[in-house]
Design an enzyme around this catalytic site. Sequence first.
Site, PDB file in Angstrom:
ATOM      1  N   GLU A  87    -109.671   9.840 -19.240  1.00  0.00           N
ATOM      2  CA  GLU A  87    -110.033  11.247 -18.890  1.00  0.00           C
ATOM      3  C   GLU A  87    -110.991  10.986 -17.813  1.00  0.00           C
ATOM      4  OE1 GLU A  87    -108.467  13.888 -18.586  1.00  0.00           O
ATOM      5  OE2 GLU A  87    -107.304  13.799 -20.505  1.00  0.00           O
ATOM      6  N   GLU A 118    -107.095  -2.621 -38.987  1.00  0.00           N
ATOM      7  CA  GLU A 118    -108.549  -2.272 -38.921  1.00  0.00           C
ATOM      8  C   GLU A 118    -109.267  -3.326 -39.776  1.00  0.00           C
ATOM      9  OE1 GLU A 118    -109.393   1.104 -41.823  1.00  0.00           O
ATOM     10  OE2 GLU A 118    -108.227   1.726 -40.354  1.00  0.00           O
TER      11      GLU A 118
END
Length: 306
Positions: A87, A118
């Site tokens: 953004e 992960e």
Amino acid sequence: MEQWESRGHLLTEQINPNSLNLDQLNPLELVDLFNREDAQTLKAIAMARQELALGISLTSQALAKGGRLFYIGAGTSGRLGVLDAAECPPTFCTPPELVQGIIAGGAAALVRSSEDLEDKAEDGAAIIAQREIHELDVVVGITAGGTTPYVHGALQAAKQRGATTIAISCVPAEQVEIAVDVDIRLLTGPELLAGSTRLKAGTVTKMALNILSTGTMVMLGKVYGNQMVDVAVTNHKLHDRALRIICHLTDVSREEAAILLEKSGRRVKLALLMQKTGLSAAAGQELLQKHRGQLRAALQAYNQID
């Protein structure tokens, strides 16, 4: 990391006593319960205000010197980092490399769950080397439960390279220690759906990232008043917004704003400076560069000279 094999003690994994009958609630009762629990996110942000402010200060200082901001995480945490980074270019006209989001598993993990990735701390360390992190950079490790090896590996590697390190987690420090420069703890309590950290933990993490990135951009002069004067004019909606910003801050007509915007090369900040000073686009750009893109500082300097 054997010390983390049992995770039942973690705040994000505990059972929420307020939702023991979750499967028996009707839709309205579910909405009301979520609403009550989500109020914890505001309290968590308030409790972490000092750490968030320090994060903004350190990040803006680093970026002003030529550094970059990296978010790194896995699963929901990684996706939130990528979202916030994505953004920044349209909102603040930043180059895509200035704020980067890294998720374990890469782009494919954005749309398909890859939880097993992960667990590899070495992969986190490797991505830090791959992105050539250095002492001017800031690395924000995002891990709701505080234990994600991928994030810990990245933070440790970043620290070894001299980068500023920030951690965002939703468990208290006494449960998981994270060796970083800024340790942001967002304590929202156990989830309504036990262990589902895409809920309150995800919400409060997004709030924190909003504050960190927007606060940093404010400090870098990407905002004038409360207007996004560095907005990238890339579509009809943003062109309209750019015109409205110019009109609001200068009291010119929409037609005059459109002319200014084109003369400035569709750079709102430059258009504003040109209107307020009468400078040409080239002279205005030179003045802005002299003041590191800070419109307010450029205007003050011009008025003192004038």
